[in-house]
Scaffold this motif. Structure first.
Motif, PDB file in Angstrom:
ATOM      1  N   VAL A 162       0.832  -1.202   0.000  1.00 35.92           N
ATOM      2  CA  VAL A 162       0.000   0.000   0.000  1.00 35.92           C
ATOM      3  C   VAL A 162       0.864   1.248   0.000  1.00 35.92           C
ATOM      4  CG1 VAL A 162      -1.799   1.242   1.243  1.00 35.92           C
ATOM      5  CG2 VAL A 162      -1.863  -1.249   1.142  1.00 35.92           C
ATOM      6  N   MET A 163       1.949   1.200   0.733  1.00 37.63           N
ATOM      7  CA  MET A 163       2.820   2.363   0.844  1.00 37.63           C
ATOM      8  C   MET A 163       3.889   2.335  -0.249  1.00 37.63           C
ATOM      9  SD  MET A 163       1.484   3.830   3.409  1.00 37.63           S
ATOM     10  CE  MET A 163       2.715   5.086   3.705  1.00 37.63           C
ATOM     11  N   PRO A 164       4.068   3.406  -0.986  1.00 41.46           N
ATOM     12  CA  PRO A 164       5.120   3.426  -2.014  1.00 41.46           C
ATOM     13  C   PRO A 164       6.506   3.228  -1.418  1.00 41.46           C
ATOM     14  CG  PRO A 164       3.593   5.250  -2.304  1.00 41.46           C
ATOM     15  CD  PRO A 164       3.279   4.647  -0.984  1.00 41.46           C
ATOM     16  N   GLY A 165       6.759   3.772  -0.220  1.00 35.65           N
ATOM     17  CA  GLY A 165       8.071   3.618   0.392  1.00 35.65           C
ATOM     18  C   GLY A 165       8.394   2.165   0.719  1.00 35.65           C
ATOM     19  N   GLU A 166       7.376   1.415   1.141  1.00 34.25           N
ATOM     20  CA  GLU A 166       7.595  -0.001   1.425  1.00 34.25           C
ATOM     21  C   GLU A 166       7.960  -0.759   0.154  1.00 34.25           C
ATOM     22  OE1 GLU A 166       5.240  -3.677   3.681  1.00 34.25           O
ATOM     23  OE2 GLU A 166       4.220  -1.783   3.208  1.00 34.25           O
ATOM     24  N   ALA A 167       7.280  -0.464  -0.965  1.00 30.20           N
ATOM     25  CA  ALA A 167       7.599  -1.117  -2.235  1.00 30.20           C
ATOM     26  C   ALA A 167       9.004  -0.745  -2.694  1.00 30.20           C
ATOM     27  CB  ALA A 167       6.570  -0.729  -3.298  1.00 30.20           C
ATOM     28  N   GLU A 168       9.398   0.496  -2.503  1.00 28.91           N
ATOM     29  CA  GLU A 168      10.746   0.908  -2.901  1.00 28.91           C
ATOM     30  C   GLU A 168      11.801   0.194  -2.061  1.00 28.91           C
ATOM     31  OE1 GLU A 168      10.935   5.084  -2.550  1.00 28.91           O
ATOM     32  OE2 GLU A 168       9.572   5.492  -4.229  1.00 28.91           O
ATOM     33  N   GLY A 169      11.531  -0.014  -0.763  1.00 27.38           N
ATOM     34  CA  GLY A 169      12.499  -0.710   0.084  1.00 27.38           C
ATOM     35  C   GLY A 169      12.688  -2.155  -0.347  1.00 27.38           C
ATOM     36  N   VAL A 170      11.610  -2.857  -0.701  1.00 30.28           N
ATOM     37  CA  VAL A 170      11.728  -4.250  -1.158  1.00 30.28           C
ATOM     38  C   VAL A 170      12.476  -4.307  -2.484  1.00 30.28           C
ATOM     39  CG1 VAL A 170      10.422  -6.268  -1.879  1.00 30.28           C
ATOM     40  CG2 VAL A 170       9.678  -4.949   0.117  1.00 30.28           C
ATOM     41  N   GLN A 171      12.186  -3.392  -3.382  1.00 30.55           N
ATOM     42  CA  GLN A 171      12.880  -3.376  -4.669  1.00 30.55           C
ATOM     43  C   GLN A 171      14.373  -3.118  -4.476  1.00 30.55           C
ATOM     44  OE1 GLN A 171      11.491  -0.359  -7.352  1.00 30.55           O
ATOM     45  NE2 GLN A 171      12.497  -1.273  -9.151  1.00 30.55           N
ATOM     46  N   ARG A 172      14.700  -2.247  -3.583  1.00 31.20           N
ATOM     47  CA  ARG A 172      16.113  -1.963  -3.313  1.00 31.20           C
ATOM     48  C   ARG A 172      16.820  -3.185  -2.727  1.00 31.20           C
ATOM     49  NH1 ARG A 172      15.324   1.545   0.172  1.00 31.20           N
ATOM     50  NH2 ARG A 172      14.899   3.232  -1.306  1.00 31.20           N
ATOM     51  N   GLN A 173      16.123  -3.916  -1.864  1.00 33.61           N
ATOM     52  CA  GLN A 173      16.709  -5.108  -1.266  1.00 33.61           C
ATOM     53  C   GLN A 173      16.986  -6.176  -2.319  1.00 33.61           C
ATOM     54  OE1 GLN A 173      14.332  -6.728   1.889  1.00 33.61           O
ATOM     55  NE2 GLN A 173      15.721  -8.457   2.289  1.00 33.61           N
ATOM     56  N   LEU A 174      16.080  -6.351  -3.256  1.00 34.66           N
ATOM     57  CA  LEU A 174      16.288  -7.336  -4.327  1.00 34.66           C
ATOM     58  C   LEU A 174      17.456  -6.935  -5.210  1.00 34.66           C
ATOM     59  CD1 LEU A 174      12.604  -8.159  -5.400  1.00 34.66           C
ATOM     60  CD2 LEU A 174      14.195  -9.667  -4.210  1.00 34.66           C
ATOM     61  N   ASN A 175      17.546  -5.669  -5.557  1.00 32.53           N
ATOM     62  CA  ASN A 175      18.651  -5.224  -6.415  1.00 32.53           C
ATOM     63  C   ASN A 175      20.000  -5.413  -5.724  1.00 32.53           C
ATOM     64  OD1 ASN A 175      16.848  -4.474  -8.413  1.00 32.53           O
ATOM     65  ND2 ASN A 175      16.663  -2.371  -7.677  1.00 32.53           N
ATOM     66  N   ALA A 177      20.701  -7.726  -3.623  1.00 33.60           N
ATOM     67  CA  ALA A 177      20.988  -9.160  -3.584  1.00 33.60           C
ATOM     68  C   ALA A 177      21.310  -9.721  -4.964  1.00 33.60           C
ATOM     69  CB  ALA A 177      19.824  -9.914  -2.968  1.00 33.60           C
ATOM     70  N   GLY A 178      21.238  -8.920  -6.033  1.00 37.47           N
ATOM     71  CA  GLY A 178      21.579  -9.369  -7.372  1.00 37.47           C
ATOM     72  C   GLY A 178      20.394  -9.843  -8.192  1.00 37.47           C
ATOM     73  N   TYR A 179      19.182  -9.494  -7.777  1.00 39.98           N
ATOM     74  CA  TYR A 179      17.981  -9.897  -8.518  1.00 39.98           C
ATOM     75  C   TYR A 179      17.374  -8.670  -9.206  1.00 39.98           C
ATOM     76  CZ  TYR A 179      18.248 -14.132  -5.677  1.00 39.98           C
ATOM     77  OH  TYR A 179      18.666 -15.288  -5.070  1.00 39.98           O
ATOM     78  N   GLU A 180      17.032  -8.835 -10.451  1.00 35.65           N
ATOM     79  CA  GLU A 180      16.349  -7.760 -11.166  1.00 35.65           C
ATOM     80  C   GLU A 180      14.894  -7.703 -10.706  1.00 35.65           C
ATOM     81  OE1 GLU A 180      16.718  -8.308 -15.329  1.00 35.65           O
ATOM     82  OE2 GLU A 180      18.901  -8.034 -15.347  1.00 35.65           O
ATOM     83  N   ALA A 181      14.386  -6.512 -10.470  1.00 33.67           N
ATOM     84  CA  ALA A 181      13.025  -6.325  -9.959  1.00 33.67           C
ATOM     85  C   ALA A 181      12.360  -5.170 -10.678  1.00 33.67           C
ATOM     86  CB  ALA A 181      13.042  -6.077  -8.453  1.00 33.67           C
ATOM     87  N   LEU A 182      11.049  -5.304 -10.853  1.00 32.86           N
ATOM     88  CA  LEU A 182      10.253  -4.279 -11.537  1.00 32.86           C
ATOM     89  C   LEU A 182       9.080  -3.917 -10.635  1.00 32.86           C
ATOM     90  CD1 LEU A 182       9.591  -2.662 -14.142  1.00 32.86           C
ATOM     91  CD2 LEU A 182       8.250  -4.635 -14.894  1.00 32.86           C
ATOM     92  N   ARG A 183       8.886  -2.609 -10.424  1.00 33.87           N
ATOM     93  CA  ARG A 183       7.784  -2.135  -9.591  1.00 33.87           C
ATOM     94  C   ARG A 183       6.621  -1.726 -10.482  1.00 33.87           C
ATOM     95  NH1 ARG A 183       8.804   2.928  -5.719  1.00 33.87           N
ATOM     96  NH2 ARG A 183       9.252   3.804  -7.779  1.00 33.87           N
ATOM     97  N   LEU A 184       5.416  -2.237 -10.170  1.00 34.84           N
ATOM     98  CA  LEU A 184       4.218  -1.974 -10.957  1.00 34.84           C
ATOM     99  C   LEU A 184       3.166  -1.324 -10.069  1.00 34.84           C
ATOM    100  CD1 LEU A 184       3.938  -5.354 -12.918  1.00 34.84           C
ATOM    101  CD2 LEU A 184       5.014  -3.231 -13.664  1.00 34.84           C
TER     102      LEU A 184
END
Length: 302
Positions: A162-175, A177-184
């Motif tokens: 729900v929170m954009p900041g929470e989604a950005e934190g998960v995406q940053r964590q994946l990047n 760790a070496g995983y490509e991630a896309l936020r939708l």
């Protein structure tokens, strides 16, 4: 006593004229013969016309009364010549005279039974492939190829957030760790609400609150109004539950917070990783992310 001249003249006039009578009789005979000839000619022509008028009916009746034609017997299949027998086999294979005499009779009976019987139904042949013309002349058959089905793809999805900041934190964590991630960004159809901090005495206090909120992940926090007391909107518009959670945390910090309904729809955010051709590959990647402490699920994408 002699006759007078007047009497002599009268006798001459009243005397019969044999030549004139024969001429009249000849004319009558000629007229009768001419009438007979004309009547004969007319009768012959009339009989010809009547015969021609009735001839098609007679021909049709003859065709209907005539028996149907008998079909010709089917030609016998060619018989390949047998190899020349040896003297011993010729003596053994020589048929008896009675069997040789009975064989033509059997062939004749089979031919008679085959006449008039309907031929067996022919087997159905498959449809011929389409013929395509080549540029150099001639034709070549090309089988029809069915259209290929669209290939199914799979991905590992995290969220929704729900929170954009929470989604950005998960995406940053994946990047990291070496995983490509896309936020939708997705629309949920729910109403949106704004979390507003009220009764801020000065602009300096409002700017300090905005800076602290941005450090906590509310990047869209901004000051509302120009005159004291000021207001600060915390982050973006949120669904009701998320807005209430943010408001409770700010009240705990000693702020005067109000939740206000706003026009529009509440968005949500998901993080997707990978574009796999099989579900097995997606499941393997999902287990790797779960070992990192990130809850996820495998979804099918187009």
């Amino acid at each position: 006593m002699s006759a007078s001249p007047i009497e002599l003249g009268a006798n001459v006039l009243t005397a019969p004229r044999p030549a004139a009578g024969r001429r009249t009789l000849l004319i009558i005979l000629i007229v009768v013969l001419a009438g007979a000839i004309i009547g004969g000619v007319l009768g012959w022509r009339l009989s010809g016309w009547l015969g021609e008028a009735t001839r098609p009916r007679a021909l049709l009746r003859q065709k209907l009364d005539a028996p149907p034609p008998t079909p010709a017997p089917a030609p016998a299949a060619p018989i390949s010549p047998a190899p020349a027998p040896t003297p011993s086999s010729a003596r053994e294979a020589a048929p008896a005279p009675e069997a040789a005499a009975a064989r033509p009779a059997e062939n004749a009976s089979v031919a008679e039974n085959s006449i008039g019987k309907p031929s067996p139904a022919l087997p159905a042949f498959p449809a011929r492939p389409s013929i395509v013309g080549t540029p150099g002349g001639g034709d070549r058959s090309e089988p029809e190829i069915p259209p290929a089905a669209p290939e199914t793809r799979f991905a590992v999805e995290l969220g929704p957030f729900v929170m954009p900041g929470e989604a950005e934190g998960v995406q940053r964590q994946l990047n990291q760790a070496g995983y490509e991630a896309l936020r939708l960004r997705q629309q949920t159809g729910a109403a949106v609400y704004a979390v507003i901090v009220e009764r801020i005495p000065t602009a300096r206090d409002a700017q300090a609150l905005v800076a602290s909120l941005r450090e906590e992940g509310f990047g869209d926090a901004k000051v509302l109004g120009e005159n004291a007391p000021l207001k600060v909107r915390v982050g973006t518009l949120l669904p009701l539950r998320a807005a209430v959670q943010v408001a409770e945390s700010l009240r705990t910090a000693g702020h005067h917070v109000r939740v206000a309904a706003q026009p529009g729809e509440a968005p949500s955010f998901v993080i997707r990783h990978g574009n796999f051709t099989s579900a097995e590959e997606a499941q393997a990647a999902s287990q790797e992310l779960q070992r990192l402490g990130l809850a996820n699920q495998v979804v099918r994408v187009k």
